[in-house]
Design an enzyme around this catalytic site. Structure first.
Site, PDB file in Angstrom:
ATOM      1  N   GLU A 176       6.537  -5.521   9.858  1.00 46.67           N
ATOM      2  CA  GLU A 176       7.805  -4.529  10.232  1.00 46.67           C
ATOM      3  C   GLU A 176       7.763  -4.384  11.941  1.00 46.67           C
ATOM      4  O   GLU A 176       9.364  -4.318  12.051  1.00 46.67           O
ATOM      5  CB  GLU A 176       7.159  -3.011   9.707  1.00 46.67           C
ATOM      6  CG  GLU A 176       7.599  -2.517   8.164  1.00 46.67           C
ATOM      7  CD  GLU A 176       6.506  -3.381   7.440  1.00 46.67           C
ATOM      8  OE1 GLU A 176       6.631  -3.514   6.247  1.00 46.67           O
ATOM      9  OE2 GLU A 176       5.429  -3.651   7.775  1.00 46.67           O
TER      10      GLU A 176
ATOM     11  N   HIS B  86       2.678   6.250   0.063  1.00 47.69           N
ATOM     12  CA  HIS B  86       4.027   5.845  -0.408  1.00 47.69           C
ATOM     13  C   HIS B  86       4.915   7.087  -0.728  1.00 47.69           C
ATOM     14  O   HIS B  86       5.953   6.767  -1.254  1.00 47.69           O
ATOM     15  CB  HIS B  86       3.815   4.861  -1.517  1.00 47.69           C
ATOM     16  CG  HIS B  86       3.496   3.666  -1.390  1.00 47.69           C
ATOM     17  ND1 HIS B  86       2.059   3.299  -1.223  1.00 47.69           N
ATOM     18  CD2 HIS B  86       3.831   2.338  -1.409  1.00 47.69           C
ATOM     19  CE1 HIS B  86       1.893   1.969  -1.100  1.00 47.69           C
ATOM     20  NE2 HIS B  86       3.078   1.359  -1.133  1.00 47.69           N
TER      21      HIS B  86
END
Length: 405
Positions: A141, A210
């Site tokens: 990322e 998550h």
């Protein structure tokens, strides 16, 4: 809206593009682009001259500047034809339309190419626009976010997808020190027209890592705008507006809202990035919410109406900056405020919104601002425990009854 092209290579992440020619990404020449679409087919929600209006706040008649706050409500439906789309399809349609309109728009992220993205928002785009404009990246990322910011510095308009918002914590340095600040630290030499988007929020047993709500992490970064979509209509409109903006925009999508279906206009439209949406007018109390909690609030509103209450529900949509014009007018009418969010209570959006209301509209309040937020705990995996950490409709009903006593 033409993208600005800057000469020279950007620092930091832009060095990753030092051997990359952005012209290869642009199929037609800018001079050969079709003329702008007719305004008759564009429903645009813009602040216009009303954005310079001021609010009179408090009995002292103190003037509060309302710059950059939208006041004109966009058309949420048309009298003509429309088509039904799921929310993820509306995001995809808005992205595809902008890629058709402006060859400088590109997409990058993990599995965004031929796989179509983890929630299929980029489905079919790689086949249509090619692998350079829809770029699959390694699972890194910080690298592809930095690359996207560097690409924006050279004149492209990248849309960076985080497979899950929690993963973007790995790119926090690029988002905060580069994305939000480079326009200022370069003395205005660079604009960063980048969109960072992806799914977040509490899903169904996705586990703590998550189930992140990163609004509170990003809200303090100077130079960043933040919006949260909640319907297919505003998902498409906010996506298009974010891509056209010269500012870096973070678009929050909720993982449980992708399969919502709604009829949206066939005509082109965009939504204002700095404007709240009046979901339900009312007289007794103002309920401010956004994203998935909009639906918990509306579920509670049905019960409240049956009990004789008349709540006014506002989807704030713009998490930074707040639309204090719409919020202020509602507070002046109802004199009571309940904030409902899925973000964490400590340092969340609700805390910032509470401070803004108390600072600007304290004299209009007949009761303290109440905020219902998620508990300050990691989201449990067990479904029953997960539900307990998030605000439920019954809690909203109880809170309204307390405030309206």
């Amino acid at each position: 809206m033409a993208a600005r092209i800057h000469g020279g290579a950007g620092a930091g992440a832009a060095t990753a593009l030092s051997t990359f020619n952005p012209k290869k990404l642009v199929a037609p020449s800018r001079t050969n682009l079709p003329a702008a679409r007719s305004s008759k087919r564009c429903i645009v929600a813009a602040a216009g001259s009303d954005a310079s209006k001021s609010l009179r706040v408090g009995h002292s008649q103190k003037l509060i500047a309302n710059a950059a706050v939208a006041t004109k409500a966009e058309t949420s439906a048309t009298t003509g034809t429309g088509h039904e789309l799921l929310l993820f399809e509306a995001l995809q349609e808005g992205l595809e339309e902008e890629m058709d309109r402006d060859p400088h728009v590109c997409v990058m992220g993990e599995d965004v190419g031929h796989y179509g993205g983890s929630y299929k928002v980029t489905k079919g785009l790689a086949d249509k626009f090619g692998d350079l404009r829809v770029l699959d990246t390694p699972i890194c990322e910080n690298a592809f976010t930095g690359m996207g910011i560097g690409a924006a510095m050279t004149g492209l308009r990248p849309v960076i997808e985080g497979m899950n918002m929690g993963f973007l914590l790995l790119a926090f340095n690029q988002i905060s020190n580069n994305c939000g600040m480079l326009h200022y630290t370069s003395g205005g030499q660079f604009t960063i027209p980048v969109v960072i988007r992806g799914p977040g929020g509490v899903g169904r047993q996705l586990g703590a890592e998550h189930s992140q709500r990163l609004e509170s992490y990003f809200q303090s970064i100077p130079g960043i705008q933040m919006v949260a979509c909640s319907t297919p209509y505003n998902a498409k409109g906010l996506m298009k507006a974010a891509i056209r903006s010269e500012n870096p925009v973070i678009l929050f999508e909720h993982v449980l809202l992708y399969n919502l279906k709604e009829k949206i206009p066939d005509e082109e439209y965009i939504c204002n990035l700095e404007e709240a949406e009046m979901v339900r007018p009312g007289e007794h109390i103002t309920i401010l919410t956004y994203s998935r909690m909009r639906y918990h609030v509306m579920q509670a509103a049905k019960t409240l109406v049956n009990k004789g209450y008349d709540p006014e529900v506002i989807d704030i949509r713009s998490l930074k900056p707040f639309d204090l014009y719409t919020i202020g007018n509602s507070v002046k009418k109802t004199h009571r405020v309940l904030i409902v969010e899925e973000c964490m209570r400590t340092g969340g959006i609700g805390a910032s919104l509470t401070a803004a209301i108390n600072e600007n509209f304290h004299d209009y309040l007949d009761a303290p601002v109440m905020c219902l937020s998620s508990q300050d705990v990691p989201t449990p995996y067990a479904g029953t425990l997960e539900e307990w950490t998030v605000v439920q409709p019954a809690q909203i009903v109880t809170a309204v009854e307390q405030l309206c006593q």
